[in-house]
Design a protein around this motif. Structure first.
Motif, mmCIF file in Angstrom:
data_model
loop_
_atom_site.group_PDB
_atom_site.id
_atom_site.type_symbol
_atom_site.label_atom_id
_atom_site.label_comp_id
_atom_site.label_asym_id
_atom_site.label_seq_id
_atom_site.Cartn_x
_atom_site.Cartn_y
_atom_site.Cartn_z
ATOM 1 N N ARG A 234 1.293 -0.960 0.275
ATOM 2 C CA ARG A 234 0.012 0.237 -0.084
ATOM 3 C C ARG A 234 0.864 0.429 -0.328
ATOM 4 N NH1 ARG A 234 -4.940 1.186 3.477
ATOM 5 N NH2 ARG A 234 -4.705 3.372 4.009
ATOM 6 N N GLN A 250 -4.765 -6.080 2.922
ATOM 7 C CA GLN A 250 -6.305 -6.924 3.810
ATOM 8 C C GLN A 250 -7.110 -4.998 2.808
ATOM 9 O OE1 GLN A 250 -5.494 -5.483 7.995
ATOM 10 N NE2 GLN A 250 -8.136 -4.339 7.685
ATOM 11 N N GLY A 267 6.522 -6.046 6.219
ATOM 12 C CA GLY A 267 5.632 -6.997 5.800
ATOM 13 C C GLY A 267 4.499 -6.619 7.384
ATOM 14 N N HIS A 271 -0.560 -5.832 5.021
ATOM 15 C CA HIS A 271 0.075 -7.075 3.846
ATOM 16 C C HIS A 271 0.346 -7.989 4.140
ATOM 17 C CE1 HIS A 271 2.585 -6.881 0.525
ATOM 18 N NE2 HIS A 271 3.135 -7.455 0.615
ATOM 19 N N LYS A 286 17.064 -4.535 3.382
ATOM 20 C CA LYS A 286 18.293 -4.466 3.716
ATOM 21 C C LYS A 286 18.235 -4.041 5.151
ATOM 22 C CE LYS A 286 17.296 0.785 2.650
ATOM 23 N NZ LYS A 286 18.128 2.163 2.505
ATOM 24 N N ALA A 290 13.913 -6.496 10.015
ATOM 25 C CA ALA A 290 11.824 -6.272 8.825
ATOM 26 C C ALA A 290 11.179 -7.607 9.669
ATOM 27 C CB ALA A 290 12.158 -6.511 7.609
ATOM 28 N N PHE A 305 17.916 -2.899 -4.883
ATOM 29 C CA PHE A 305 19.210 -2.719 -6.738
ATOM 30 C C PHE A 305 20.294 -3.481 -6.594
ATOM 31 C CE2 PHE A 305 16.397 0.641 -4.659
ATOM 32 C CZ PHE A 305 15.370 0.880 -6.142
HETATM 33 P P1 FAD Z 1 7.235 -0.026 4.425
HETATM 34 O O1 FAD Z 1 7.067 -0.657 5.502
HETATM 35 O O2 FAD Z 1 7.730 1.408 4.862
HETATM 36 O O3 FAD Z 1 8.865 -0.703 4.506
HETATM 37 C C1 FAD Z 1 9.810 -0.983 3.516
HETATM 38 C C2 FAD Z 1 10.497 -1.351 3.635
HETATM 39 O O4 FAD Z 1 12.044 -1.576 2.309
HETATM 40 C C3 FAD Z 1 11.760 -1.141 4.976
HETATM 41 O O5 FAD Z 1 11.306 -2.687 5.653
HETATM 42 C C4 FAD Z 1 13.011 -1.007 4.644
HETATM 43 O O6 FAD Z 1 14.425 -1.666 5.207
HETATM 44 C C5 FAD Z 1 12.458 -1.825 2.713
HETATM 45 N N1 FAD Z 1 14.036 -1.164 2.010
HETATM 46 C C6 FAD Z 1 13.881 -0.096 1.744
HETATM 47 N N2 FAD Z 1 14.880 0.727 0.902
HETATM 48 C C7 FAD Z 1 15.363 -0.380 1.050
HETATM 49 C C8 FAD Z 1 16.706 -1.472 -0.464
HETATM 50 N N3 FAD Z 1 16.646 -0.534 -0.973
HETATM 51 N N4 FAD Z 1 16.691 -2.732 -0.709
HETATM 52 C C9 FAD Z 1 15.596 -4.083 0.207
HETATM 53 N N5 FAD Z 1 14.822 -3.086 1.424
HETATM 54 C C10 FAD Z 1 14.512 -1.714 1.729
HETATM 55 N N6 FAD Z 1 -0.228 -2.434 3.428
HETATM 56 C C11 FAD Z 1 -0.367 -3.141 2.399
HETATM 57 O O7 FAD Z 1 0.396 -3.330 1.722
HETATM 58 N N7 FAD Z 1 -1.934 -3.687 1.759
HETATM 59 C C12 FAD Z 1 -2.294 -3.498 2.555
HETATM 60 O O8 FAD Z 1 -3.399 -3.833 1.945
HETATM 61 C C13 FAD Z 1 -2.587 -2.130 3.328
HETATM 62 N N8 FAD Z 1 -4.244 -2.175 3.853
HETATM 63 C C14 FAD Z 1 -4.509 -0.881 5.189
HETATM 64 C C15 FAD Z 1 -5.473 -1.229 5.647
HETATM 65 C C16 FAD Z 1 -5.130 -0.135 6.799
HETATM 66 C C17 FAD Z 1 -6.423 -0.383 7.248
HETATM 67 C C18 FAD Z 1 -4.334 0.195 7.416
HETATM 68 C C19 FAD Z 1 -4.015 0.731 8.516
HETATM 69 C C20 FAD Z 1 -2.491 -0.009 7.160
HETATM 70 C C21 FAD Z 1 -3.025 -0.667 5.755
HETATM 71 N N9 FAD Z 1 -1.452 -0.938 4.849
HETATM 72 C C22 FAD Z 1 -1.658 -2.143 4.032
HETATM 73 C C23 FAD Z 1 -0.782 -0.565 5.160
HETATM 74 C C24 FAD Z 1 0.267 -0.975 5.786
HETATM 75 O O9 FAD Z 1 0.389 -0.878 7.622
HETATM 76 C C25 FAD Z 1 1.761 -0.664 5.733
HETATM 77 O O10 FAD Z 1 2.052 1.114 6.068
HETATM 78 C C26 FAD Z 1 2.684 -0.976 4.811
HETATM 79 O O11 FAD Z 1 2.072 -2.137 4.196
HETATM 80 C C27 FAD Z 1 4.022 -0.511 3.922
HETATM 81 O O12 FAD Z 1 4.209 -0.475 3.187
HETATM 82 P P2 FAD Z 1 6.134 -1.468 3.047
HETATM 83 O O13 FAD Z 1 6.553 -2.354 3.350
HETATM 84 O O14 FAD Z 1 6.390 -0.964 1.685
HETATM 85 O O15 FAD Z 1 7.165 0.271 3.272
#
Ligand code: FAD
Length: 318
Positions: A234, A250, A267, A271, A286, A290, A305
């Motif tokens: 998301r 979700q 994670g 998600h 990275k 996590a 990357f």
């Molecule tokens: P982040 O949590 O910011 O994580 C990014 C990750 O990338 C970090 O672990 C970091 O270490 C890693 N990273 C950064 N740069 C690099 C690199 N160069 N190489 C390797 N790793 C790197 N989320 C969903 O995904 N799906 C849903 O359907 C969803 N529904 C939601 C519903 C509600 C009601 C709420 C409140 C939230 C919902 N969310 C959903 C949001 C969820 O809570 C998280 O905010 C979201 O999943 C975070 O996405 P992310 O893991 O991409 O980002």
């Protein structure tokens, strides 16, 4: 042996894979009888018969395409009345779940949605579900009426099991609500050439770590080398880097592929809710702390990357 009704998901007679999975699961409970609505029944019957359908009840009418779901529920109910099945199985698409729910109300039955496995039980089929944002796995059975169960794509591997698959015409009379909601336009989605996200055997997803729409080609290249669908967290979708139709979780789509690759995704529980039932999970992140690493089968701590392009090259050489 008892008969089990299977609602066929198809495009002009081309049967979609989740239906073949249902046939495989249905054979654990009884003899599958497929219900094919719309054009292409003869063509579909060949594939359905190869996968165990003892017969195919077919009906075609303009109402199926011109109006939303109710005509299909009328037809499925006609099949139910004709067969008196031991269970009704429907693919867990948005439409499938609505059709199943409406049928269950009409016939006074309980319903289980989004099952990921199905087995025969002494008192009726037992369905496995992943519930509470994938925090628990439950096994449950319907205690009232004929079980109506929707099953998520990729819950089984379709197995060939030759059966007659003969087409029989189903007589359907539409009720007063059949023409209540008219379809005014259909806009086909632009094809990416990749498999449909919820049906794909492999999904490669990118998250906030991808750091921009312009970098998503790294995720797409790995997906293409594997013949996979592309998913997104998301955070990536909200940032406008990838379409909402590709969001996993979700409030996005629920996937259950053979292989799920999460790159730059932390994670979060929301998600996980959409991918935790994947058979094999691989993460590239990275941050060794996590939360995604709590549920992976294989984890790579590293910069996506560097890691993902290497993975893509390696896959291409095989
Ligand atoms: P982040 O949590 O910011 O994580 C990014 C990750 O990338 C970090 O672990 C970091 O270490 C890693 N990273 C950064 N740069 C690099 C690199 N160069 N190489 C390797 N790793 C790197 N989320 C969903 O995904 N799906 C849903 O359907 C969803 N529904 C939601 C519903 C509600 C009601 C709420 C409140 C939230 C919902 N969310 C959903 C949001 C969820 O809570 C998280 O905010 C979201 O999943 C975070 O996405 P992310 O893991 O991409 O980002």
């Amino acid at each position: 042996m008892a008969e089990v009704l299977i609602y066929v998901d198809h495009v002009d007679g081309a049967v979609r894979k989740p239906t073949l999975e249902l046939l495989t699961l249905a054979r654990r409970i009884g003899d599958p009888v497929a219900v094919h609505l719309g054009p292409g029944a003869e063509e579909a019957a060949k594939v359905l018969g190869e996968h165990g359908a003892v017969k195919v009840l077919a009906a075609d009418a303009a109402e199926f395409a011109d109006y939303l779901v109710v005509p299909k529920v009328d037809a499925l109910q006609a099949a139910y009345d004709a067969v008196s099945p031991a269970a009704v199985l429907v693919p867990s698409s948005a439409e499938g779940k609505e059709i199943a729910a409406r049928l269950a109300v009409r016939i006074g039955s309980g319903i289980i949605t989004d099952a990921v496995d199905l087995e025969a039980g002494d008192e009726g089929p037992v369905a496995t579900q992943s519930v509470f944002a994938a925090g628990y796995t439950t096994r449950s059975r319907i205690t009232r009426g004929t079980p109506v169960i929707t099953v998520k794509p990729n819950s089984a591997t379709p197995e060939a099991a030759p059966a007659a698959g003969a087409v029989e015409q189903l007589s359907v009379s539409f009720g007063e609500h059949a023409t209540g909601t008219k379809v005014t336009a259909r806009t086909p989605r632009e094809s990416t050439g990749r498999p449909e996200l919820t049906e794909a055997a492999i999904v490669v997803s990118g998250g906030r770590g991808v750091n921009g729409a312009e970098n998503f080609h790294v995720i797409e290249s790995l997906a293409d080398s594997l013949g996979a669908a592309v998913g997104a967290s998301r955070a990536a979708v909200d940032a406008g880097w990838y379409p909402h139709s590709n969001q996993v979780g979700q409030t996005g789509k629920s996937v259950s592929p053979q292989l799920y690759v999460a790159a730059g995704i932390s994670g979060a529980i929301q998600h996980r809710a959409g991918m935790q039932t994947s058979k094999t999970i691989v993460a590239v992140n990275k941050d060794a702390e996590a939360p995604i690493f709590d549920l992976v089968d294989y984890g790579v701590v590293g910069d996506l990357f560097q890691v993902v392009p290497q993975l893509t090259e390696e896959v291409k050489t095989r």
